[in-house]
Design a protein around this motif. Structure first.
Motif, PDB file in Angstrom:
ATOM      1  N   GLY A 105       0.594  -1.271  -0.245  1.00  0.00           N
ATOM      2  CA  GLY A 105      -0.160  -0.107   0.016  1.00  0.00           C
ATOM      3  C   GLY A 105       0.743   0.981  -0.497  1.00  0.00           C
ATOM      4  N   ASN A 106       0.506   2.284  -1.245  1.00  0.00           N
ATOM      5  CA  ASN A 106       0.897   4.025  -0.685  1.00  0.00           C
ATOM      6  C   ASN A 106       0.069   4.387  -0.402  1.00  0.00           C
ATOM      7  N   TRP A 107       0.176   4.898   0.918  1.00  0.00           N
ATOM      8  CA  TRP A 107      -0.913   5.809   1.562  1.00  0.00           C
ATOM      9  C   TRP A 107      -0.888   6.919   1.082  1.00  0.00           C
ATOM     10  N   LYS A 108       0.216   7.591   0.305  1.00  0.00           N
ATOM     11  CA  LYS A 108       1.056   8.446  -0.345  1.00  0.00           C
ATOM     12  C   LYS A 108       0.242  10.058   0.822  1.00  0.00           C
ATOM     13  N   MET A 109      -0.062  10.792   1.314  1.00  0.00           N
ATOM     14  CA  MET A 109      -0.560  12.335   1.691  1.00  0.00           C
ATOM     15  C   MET A 109      -1.657  12.260   2.602  1.00  0.00           C
ATOM     16  N   GLY A 145      11.302   7.361  -6.102  1.00  0.00           N
ATOM     17  CA  GLY A 145      10.649   7.471  -7.284  1.00  0.00           C
ATOM     18  C   GLY A 145       9.414   7.112  -7.770  1.00  0.00           C
ATOM     19  N   HIS A 146       9.155   7.488  -6.956  1.00  0.00           N
ATOM     20  CA  HIS A 146       7.109   7.164  -7.489  1.00  0.00           C
ATOM     21  C   HIS A 146       6.746   9.052  -8.177  1.00  0.00           C
ATOM     22  N   SER A 147       6.418   8.165  -9.117  1.00  0.00           N
ATOM     23  CA  SER A 147       5.753  10.033 -10.330  1.00  0.00           C
ATOM     24  C   SER A 147       5.577  10.416  -9.920  1.00  0.00           C
ATOM     25  N   GLU A 148       4.856  10.821  -8.750  1.00  0.00           N
ATOM     26  CA  GLU A 148       4.589  12.102  -7.711  1.00  0.00           C
ATOM     27  C   GLU A 148       5.470  12.644  -7.555  1.00  0.00           C
ATOM     28  N   ARG A 149       6.704  12.076  -6.786  1.00  0.00           N
ATOM     29  CA  ARG A 149       8.307  12.713  -6.209  1.00  0.00           C
ATOM     30  C   ARG A 149       8.940  13.536  -7.606  1.00  0.00           C
ATOM     31  N   TYR A 166       6.149  -1.122 -11.641  1.00  0.00           N
ATOM     32  CA  TYR A 166       5.209  -0.514 -12.694  1.00  0.00           C
ATOM     33  C   TYR A 166       4.493   1.077 -12.623  1.00  0.00           C
ATOM     34  N   GLU A 167       4.257   1.919 -12.882  1.00  0.00           N
ATOM     35  CA  GLU A 167       2.974   2.551 -12.337  1.00  0.00           C
ATOM     36  C   GLU A 167       2.920   3.387 -14.042  1.00  0.00           C
ATOM     37  N   PRO A 168       2.207   2.953 -15.223  1.00  0.00           N
ATOM     38  CA  PRO A 168       1.774   4.182 -15.670  1.00  0.00           C
ATOM     39  C   PRO A 168       1.304   5.093 -15.918  1.00  0.00           C
ATOM     40  N   TRP A 170      -0.383   7.294 -16.664  1.00  0.00           N
ATOM     41  CA  TRP A 170      -1.858   7.718 -16.677  1.00  0.00           C
ATOM     42  C   TRP A 170      -2.870   7.017 -15.779  1.00  0.00           C
ATOM     43  N   ALA A 171      -2.670   5.935 -15.583  1.00  0.00           N
ATOM     44  CA  ALA A 171      -3.446   5.415 -14.851  1.00  0.00           C
ATOM     45  C   ALA A 171      -3.680   5.151 -13.292  1.00  0.00           C
ATOM     46  N   ILE A 172      -2.240   6.392 -12.819  1.00  0.00           N
ATOM     47  CA  ILE A 172      -2.234   6.675 -11.199  1.00  0.00           C
ATOM     48  C   ILE A 172      -3.681   7.386 -11.442  1.00  0.00           C
ATOM     49  N   GLY A 173      -4.247   6.969 -10.601  1.00  0.00           N
ATOM     50  CA  GLY A 173      -5.817   7.426  -9.277  1.00  0.00           C
ATOM     51  C   GLY A 173      -6.607   8.505 -10.484  1.00  0.00           C
ATOM     52  N   THR A 174      -6.244   7.957 -11.457  1.00  0.00           N
ATOM     53  CA  THR A 174      -7.200   7.829 -12.769  1.00  0.00           C
ATOM     54  C   THR A 174      -8.096   7.455 -12.999  1.00  0.00           C
ATOM     55  N   GLY A 209       1.234  -0.788 -10.538  1.00  0.00           N
ATOM     56  CA  GLY A 209       0.544   0.243 -10.192  1.00  0.00           C
ATOM     57  C   GLY A 209       0.190   1.469 -10.780  1.00  0.00           C
ATOM     58  N   GLY A 210      -1.402   1.515 -10.811  1.00  0.00           N
ATOM     59  CA  GLY A 210      -2.233   2.501 -10.913  1.00  0.00           C
ATOM     60  C   GLY A 210      -3.716   2.547 -11.283  1.00  0.00           C
ATOM     61  N   SER A 211      -4.561   2.501 -10.021  1.00  0.00           N
ATOM     62  CA  SER A 211      -6.191   2.441 -10.165  1.00  0.00           C
ATOM     63  C   SER A 211      -5.672   0.487  -9.796  1.00  0.00           C
ATOM     64  N   CYS A 212      -4.920  -0.318  -9.307  1.00  0.00           N
ATOM     65  CA  CYS A 212      -5.311  -1.385  -8.942  1.00  0.00           C
ATOM     66  C   CYS A 212      -7.045  -1.403  -7.969  1.00  0.00           C
ATOM     67  N   LYS A 213      -7.149  -2.331  -8.231  1.00  0.00           N
ATOM     68  CA  LYS A 213      -8.070  -2.705  -7.292  1.00  0.00           C
ATOM     69  C   LYS A 213      -8.899  -3.618  -7.154  1.00  0.00           C
ATOM     70  N   GLY A 243       1.273  -5.250  -6.943  1.00  0.00           N
ATOM     71  CA  GLY A 243       0.721  -4.345  -6.962  1.00  0.00           C
ATOM     72  C   GLY A 243       1.100  -3.159  -6.109  1.00  0.00           C
ATOM     73  N   LEU A 244       1.239  -2.135  -6.825  1.00  0.00           N
ATOM     74  CA  LEU A 244       1.228  -1.018  -5.000  1.00  0.00           C
ATOM     75  C   LEU A 244       0.312  -0.244  -5.604  1.00  0.00           C
ATOM     76  N   ILE A 245      -0.385  -0.124  -4.570  1.00  0.00           N
ATOM     77  CA  ILE A 245      -1.725   0.436  -4.181  1.00  0.00           C
ATOM     78  C   ILE A 245      -2.075   1.207  -3.500  1.00  0.00           C
ATOM     79  N   GLY A 246      -2.697   2.682  -4.303  1.00  0.00           N
ATOM     80  CA  GLY A 246      -3.153   3.905  -3.899  1.00  0.00           C
ATOM     81  C   GLY A 246      -4.137   3.795  -3.283  1.00  0.00           C
ATOM     82  N   GLY A 247      -5.095   4.696  -3.788  1.00  0.00           N
ATOM     83  CA  GLY A 247      -6.281   4.542  -3.445  1.00  0.00           C
ATOM     84  C   GLY A 247      -6.656   3.505  -2.531  1.00  0.00           C
ATOM     85  N   ALA A 248      -6.663   2.264  -3.301  1.00  0.00           N
ATOM     86  CA  ALA A 248      -7.445   1.722  -2.510  1.00  0.00           C
ATOM     87  C   ALA A 248      -7.230   0.671  -1.541  1.00  0.00           C
TER      88      ALA A 248
HETATM   89  P1  PGA Z   1      -3.965   4.470  -7.564  1.00  0.00           P
HETATM   90  O1  PGA Z   1      -2.011   4.858  -7.034  1.00  0.00           O
HETATM   91  O2  PGA Z   1      -3.385   3.253  -6.451  1.00  0.00           O
HETATM   92  O3  PGA Z   1      -4.822   5.501  -6.644  1.00  0.00           O
HETATM   93  O4  PGA Z   1      -4.178   4.903  -8.804  1.00  0.00           O
HETATM   94  C1  PGA Z   1      -0.848   3.589  -7.299  1.00  0.00           C
HETATM   95  C2  PGA Z   1       0.454   4.707  -7.152  1.00  0.00           C
HETATM   96  O5  PGA Z   1       0.484   5.881  -7.023  1.00  0.00           O
HETATM   97  O6  PGA Z   1       0.906   4.337  -6.312  1.00  0.00           O
END
Ligand code: PGA
Length: 251
Positions: free
Chosen positions: A8-12, A95-99, A166-168, A170-174, A211-215, A231-236
Motif C-alpha cells: 500500500g502507498n498511503w501518500k499524503m 522515484g514515485h511519479s509524483e516525486r 511499474y506505474e503508468p 496515466w493510470a495513477i489515481g485516474t 501500480g495504477g488504479s489497481c482494485k 501491486g503497489l496500491i494507492g487509493g484502494a
Molecule cells: P492508485 O495509486 O492505486 O491510487 O492509482 C497507485 C500509486 O500511485 O502508487
C-alpha cells in the motif's frame, strides 16, 4: 524464486490516529486469513513509529514513501534512510511519479537515494512508468528502460534487493487501469532489460509490481500474468477491506 507482494502507498493521507487505525485494521484482517503474498504498508514519515507498534511483522511489513539522498546533516525538513530504518521500516518507495513530477526528482538523485536505502538495509520499491504522451507516441518501452538503467551502476547483489513497481502515470489515481496485457508486456520488457544487465537469475528473482488504479475487481486478472508479481496500491489501500480484497487476489 521471486516473491509476490501487495504494497500500500498511503501518500499524503490520514492523520496519525486514522493511520494507526487503518494499519490496525489491515493487521486484524490478515490475522483472520493467511495471505499468499507479502504485505507491506508504506506510510507517511510521521506515522512510521506508531504504525510499527501495531503491526505484527510476520503479517505486515512497513515502509516509508521517500527518503533523502543524503546520509545526515544540514538538510532542514529531510528524512534520512537511517532515520526511516530506525523506526522499524523494512522498505522505502523511491522515484514515485509524483516525486518525479512535482518535486523534480531525477535519475541521478534517485540513484543516490537508492544507495542510501541499501546502505541502511531498506529495500527500495523503485517506481518507473511512462506518462500518457509517451504511451501514445510509442516511446514507453524506451522511457521505462532508461528509468531502470538509472540503477545499473549497482552491483548484482545490490540490485537483487530492489523491488520494481511499474506505474503508468496515466493510470495513477485516474480509474484508468492498464490492461493485464499492457502490464504483462511492460513487465516482461523490464525483466528482459534487467536480464541483459544482471543475468537471468537476478531478473527471475526480481519482483515487479503493477501500480495504477489497481482494485479488488481487477487485481486477479493483473496478478494472473506471469511477470506481474503483485501491486503497489494507492487509493484502494486507504480502506482495509479493499486492500484485503487485492491481497486475496493471490487466492
Ligand atoms: P492508485 O495509486 O492505486 O491510487 O492509482 C497507485 C500509486 O500511485 O502508487
Amino acid at each position: 524464486m521471486r516473491k509476490n507482494i501487495v504494497a500500500g502507498n498511503w501518500k499524503m493521507n490520514t492523520t496519525l490516529d486514522e493511520g494507526v487505525e487503518l494499519a490496525n485494521n489491515v493487521n486484524t484482517l490478515l490475522k483472520g486469513k493467511k495471505a499468499n503474498c507479502d504485505v507491506i504498508v508504506c506510510v507517511p514519515f510521521t506515522h512510521l513509529t506508531s504504525v510499527n507498534a501495531v503491526l505484527e511483522p510476520e503479517l505486515v511489513k512497513m515502509g516509508a514513501e521517500n527518503c533523502s539522498e543524503h546520509a545526515k546533516g544540514a538538510y532542514t525538513g529531510e528524512v534520512s534512510a537511517s532515520m526511516v530504518k530506525s523506526t522499524g521500516a523494512d522498505y522505502v518507495i523511491l522515484g514515485h511519479s509524483e516525486r518525479r513530477q512535482y518535486f523534480g526528482e531525477n535519475n541521478e538523485q534517485l540513484l543516490e537515494k537508492t544507495k542510501q536505502a541499501l546502505a541502511n538495509d531498506l529495500k527500495p520499491i523503485f517506481c518507473v512508468g511512462e506518462v500518457l504522451e509517451e504511451r501514445e507516441n510509442g516511446s514507453y518501452n524506451d522511457v521505462v528502460k532508461s528509468q531502470v538503467e538509472a540503477l545499473f551502476s549497482l552491483t548484482p547483489e545490490e540490485f537483487s534487493k530492489i523491488v520494481i513497481a511499474y506505474e503508468p502515470v496515466w493510470a495513477i489515481g485516474t480509474g484508468k487501469t492498464a490492461t493485464a496485457e499492457q502490464a504483462q508486456d511492460m513487465h516482461a520488457h523490464i525483466r528482459k532489460v534487467i536480464e541483459d544487465k544482471y543475468g537471468k537469475e537476478v531478473a527471475d528473482n526480481t519482483s515487479i509490481l503493477y501500480g495504477g488504479s489497481c482494485k479488488p475487481s481487477n487485481a486477479k486478472k493483473l496478478f494472473a500474468k506471469p511477470d506481474v508479481d503483485g501491486g503497489l496500491i494507492g487509493g484502494a489501500a486507504l480502506k482495509a477491506e479493499d486492500f484485503m480484497g487485492i491481497i486475496e487476489a493471490f487466492g
